[in-house]
Design a protein around this motif. Structure first.
Motif, short mmCIF file in Angstrom:
data_model
loop_
_atom_site.label_atom_id
_atom_site.label_comp_id
_atom_site.label_asym_id
_atom_site.label_seq_id
_atom_site.Cartn_x
_atom_site.Cartn_y
_atom_site.Cartn_z
N LYS A 215 0.81 -1.22 0.00
CA LYS A 215 0.00 0.00 0.00
C LYS A 215 0.85 1.27 0.00
N ASP A 216 2.19 1.14 0.04
CA ASP A 216 3.02 2.32 -0.21
C ASP A 216 2.75 2.81 -1.62
N GLN A 217 2.84 4.12 -1.81
CA GLN A 217 2.54 4.71 -3.12
C GLN A 217 3.76 5.33 -3.79
N ASP A 218 4.65 5.91 -2.99
CA ASP A 218 5.80 6.63 -3.53
C ASP A 218 7.08 5.83 -3.30
N PHE A 219 7.71 5.40 -4.38
CA PHE A 219 8.91 4.57 -4.30
C PHE A 219 10.15 5.31 -4.81
N LYS A 220 10.02 6.58 -5.09
CA LYS A 220 11.11 7.30 -5.75
C LYS A 220 12.34 7.45 -4.87
N SER A 221 12.15 7.50 -3.56
CA SER A 221 13.28 7.63 -2.66
C SER A 221 14.19 6.39 -2.72
N VAL A 222 13.59 5.21 -2.63
CA VAL A 222 14.39 3.98 -2.68
C VAL A 222 14.94 3.75 -4.08
N LEU A 223 14.18 4.14 -5.09
CA LEU A 223 14.65 3.99 -6.47
C LEU A 223 15.83 4.91 -6.76
N THR A 224 15.83 6.09 -6.17
CA THR A 224 16.95 7.02 -6.34
C THR A 224 18.22 6.43 -5.74
N LYS A 225 18.09 5.79 -4.56
CA LYS A 225 19.24 5.12 -3.94
C LYS A 225 19.77 3.99 -4.83
N ILE A 226 18.84 3.26 -5.41
CA ILE A 226 19.23 2.14 -6.29
C ILE A 226 19.93 2.66 -7.54
N LYS A 227 19.40 3.71 -8.12
CA LYS A 227 19.99 4.27 -9.34
C LYS A 227 21.44 4.69 -9.10
N ALA A 228 21.70 5.21 -7.91
CA ALA A 228 23.05 5.68 -7.59
C ALA A 228 24.07 4.54 -7.56
N GLN A 229 23.60 3.31 -7.36
CA GLN A 229 24.50 2.14 -7.31
C GLN A 229 24.76 1.55 -8.69
N ASN A 230 24.07 2.07 -9.71
CA ASN A 230 24.30 1.66 -11.10
C ASN A 230 24.23 0.14 -11.32
N PRO A 231 23.13 -0.51 -10.91
CA PRO A 231 23.00 -1.96 -11.12
C PRO A 231 22.73 -2.31 -12.58
N ASP A 232 23.01 -3.56 -12.93
CA ASP A 232 22.70 -4.04 -14.28
C ASP A 232 21.26 -4.52 -14.40
N LEU A 233 20.65 -4.84 -13.25
CA LEU A 233 19.31 -5.43 -13.26
C LEU A 233 18.63 -5.13 -11.93
N LEU A 234 17.31 -4.96 -11.99
CA LEU A 234 16.50 -4.74 -10.79
C LEU A 234 15.57 -5.92 -10.59
N TYR A 235 15.60 -6.52 -9.40
CA TYR A 235 14.74 -7.66 -9.09
C TYR A 235 13.65 -7.21 -8.12
N ILE A 236 12.37 -7.43 -8.51
CA ILE A 236 11.23 -7.04 -7.67
C ILE A 236 10.32 -8.26 -7.45
N PRO A 237 10.50 -8.99 -6.37
CA PRO A 237 9.64 -10.15 -6.09
C PRO A 237 8.38 -9.73 -5.34
N GLY A 238 7.57 -8.88 -5.99
CA GLY A 238 6.38 -8.33 -5.33
C GLY A 238 5.10 -8.68 -6.07
N TYR A 239 3.99 -8.15 -5.55
CA TYR A 239 2.68 -8.35 -6.17
C TYR A 239 2.43 -7.25 -7.21
N TYR A 240 1.59 -7.58 -8.18
CA TYR A 240 1.42 -6.75 -9.38
C TYR A 240 1.08 -5.29 -9.08
N GLU A 241 0.27 -5.02 -8.04
CA GLU A 241 -0.13 -3.64 -7.76
C GLU A 241 1.10 -2.78 -7.43
N ASP A 242 1.97 -3.31 -6.56
CA ASP A 242 3.18 -2.58 -6.19
C ASP A 242 4.18 -2.56 -7.35
N VAL A 243 4.33 -3.69 -8.02
CA VAL A 243 5.29 -3.79 -9.13
C VAL A 243 4.98 -2.76 -10.21
#
Length: 388
Positions: A215-243
Motif C-alpha cells: 500500500k506504499d505509493q511513492d517509491f522514488k526515494s528507494v529507487l533514487t538510492k538504487i539508481k546511484a548504485q548503477n546496477p545491471d538489473l532490478l529484481y522485484i519479487p512483489g505483487y502486481y499492484e506494487d510492481v
C-alpha cells in the motif's frame, strides 16, 4: 370418535410419507463428496483468487460430468479468505468443522496458505494448495518437519528464485543487481532471499537491497538510492499492484535496466497500473503459459475458452491442476479417509499437469517447469520453460 379415525389415519400416512421423503433426501445428499474450495475472492489479491477459482470450477464440472469420483458427485463448498491470513484460518475452520468437507483445495497467497494449512493439519484434513510458493506452506517452520496433510500443485521459491537468478546471470550477463522487497510479505522476502543467494553464488553482486510495505505509493526515494548504485538489473519479487507502480516510477527516474520478478506479477492489472511502455524490458518467472504446448494444456485451453469465452492465465491453470491433483489422490486411495488420501498424494508420480508431467517431492511440493515471460508492448510473450 369413529369419524375422526380416517382423518387421523391420513395424517399418520402423510407424516410417514414426509419422513420417507426427508430420509430419501438425506440418502441423496450422502451420495455427494464434499470438498472445500477456498480462494482470495475479494481483497487486494482477488484477481489471483477469482482466476484460480475459475480454473478449479471448470475442473470440478468436468469431473462430475464424467461420473465424479468413487462413484459419487462432488459437492463444492466455496469460501472466501479475502486475501488475509486470519480470514484464511476462519474459512478453513468453517468448511472443515461446519460443512464437514473431506478435503480442501485453493489459495494463491503464501501467507494465506500457511494460515490455512495450520488449521487443516490440526484437523487432519488433506489440503492441496494451488499457487502458494513459500516453503512454510508444506514444511512446519518450528519443527522443520513436512506437514502430513498439506500438498501443493506449484513449485516453490527455491526453484523459482534460482531460475530467476540464473536467467539474470546468463541472459543479461548481469554482474550487479538491486532488489526491492515487500517487507510485509512472506512471499516477497522468501523469493528475494533465494534470488540473492543464487545470484551471489553465480559470482553476481547485490549492490542495493531496499524495502517497502504493501500500500506504499511513492517509491522514488528507494529507487533514487538504487539508481546511484548503477546496477545491471532490478529484481522485484512483489505483487502486481506494487510492481506496476515501482516500474512506472523507475522509468520516470530514467532507470532503463531490465527488471525481473516472480509469478505474483501475473495479472491483467499490471499493465493498467504500470503502463505498456514502462513494462518493456521486464520479465518474470511463472507457473504456466498457453504457448507452452502439450496435450493436457491444449485440452485445458480449449475447455476454458468454451466455458468462459477467454484464454486462461497461469492462476486459472494452477486452480485447475490443484483440483485434478487432489482427485487423482482420492482415486488412487480409493477412499475418502484422510490418512489414505494423504498417503496417495505423497506418492504422486507422473501426474499430467497442464505444464507437463510432474511429481511431488518429499516435501509435498510440485516438481515442474518454470516459465519465463517477457512483457512486450503490454503483452505477455513466452520466452522459454526451465525444467528441473
Amino acid at each position: 370418535m369413529t369419524k375422526r379415525l380416517p382423518r387421523f389415519g391420513c395424517l399418520v400416512l402423510v407424516l410417514i410419507c414426509m419422513a420417507a421423503m426427508i430420509s430419501g433426501c438425506g440418502e441423496s445428499a450422502s451420495k455427494d463428496i464434499k470438498i472445500g474450495m477456498i480462494y482470495e475472492l475479494t481483497g487486494n489479491t482477488a484477481t489471483y483468487g477469482t482466476s484460480a477459482a475459475s480454473g478449479a470450477k471448470l475442473a470440478f464440472k468436468q469431473i462430475n460430468a464424467n461420473g465424479g469420483v468413487l462413484g459419487k458427485q462432488i459437492q463444492v463448498i466455496t469460501a472466501d479468505n479475502k486475501g488475509e491470513p486470519s480470514e484464511s484460518a476462519n474459512a478453513m475452520t468453517k468448511v472443515i468443522t461446519q460443512d464437514r468437507v473431506i478435503a480442501v483445495t485453493g489459495f494463491t497467497v503464501s501467507s494465506c496458505g500457511i494460515a490455512g494449512s495450520t488449521v487443516s493439519e490440526d484437523n487432519k484434513i488433506p489440503f492441496v494448495a494451488a499457487a502458494t510458493v513459500n516453503p512454510k506452506v508444506t514444511v512446519d517452520e518450528k519443527t522443520g518437519k513436512v506437514k502430513n496433510y498439506t500438498f501443493r500443485a506449484c513449485f516453490i521459491d527455491s526453484f523459482q528464485g534460482t531460475v530467476g537468478a540464473n536467467f539474470a546471470l546468463n541472459n543479461f550477463k548481469a554482474k550487479k543487481a538491486a532488489i526491492i522487497i515487500d517487507n510485509s510479505s512472506d512471499y516477497s522476502k522468501g523469493l528475494a532471499r533465494v534470488f540473492k543467494d543464487a545470484f551471489t553464488q553465480g559470482n553476481g553482486q547485490i549492490v542495493a537491497e531496499e524495502a517497502y510495505l504493501q500500500k506504499d505509493q511513492d517509491f522514488k526515494s528507494v529507487l533514487t538510492k538504487i539508481k546511484a548504485q548503477n546496477p545491471d538489473l532490478l529484481y522485484i519479487p512483489g505483487y502486481y499492484e506494487d510492481v506496476g507502480k515501482i516500474v512506472k516510477q523507475a522509468r520516470e527516474l530514467g532507470i532503463s535496466i531490465p527488471v525481473l520478478g516472480g509469478d505474483a506479477w501475473d495479472s491483467p492489472r499490471l499493465v493498467e497500473i504500470g503502463g505498456a511502455s514502462a513494462l518493456n524490458n521486464t520479465y518474470f518467472t511463472n507457473f504456466y503459459s498457453v504457448e507452452d504446448k502439450n496435450p493436457a494444456s491444449n485440452a485445458f485451453v480449449e475447455a476454458f475458452k468454451q466455458e468462459y469465452g477467454q484464454m486462461p492465465d497461469s492462476m486459472a491453470a494452477m486452480g485447475y491442476d490443484a483440483v485434478y491433483l487432489l482427485i487423482d489422490g482420492i482415486r488412487r486411495a480409493n477412499s475418502t479417509e484422510a490418512a489414505k488420501i494423504s498417503e496417495a498424494l505423497a506418492a504422486t508420480k507422473s501426474f499430467k499437469s497442464v505444464s507437463g508431467d510432474m511429481d511431488l517431492s518429499a516435501t509435498h511440493d510440485a516438481i515442474r517447469g518454470v516459465v519465463i515471460i517477457e512483457m512486450k508492448d503490454g503483452k505477455q510473450v513466452y520466452k522459454e520453460t526451465i525444467r528441473p
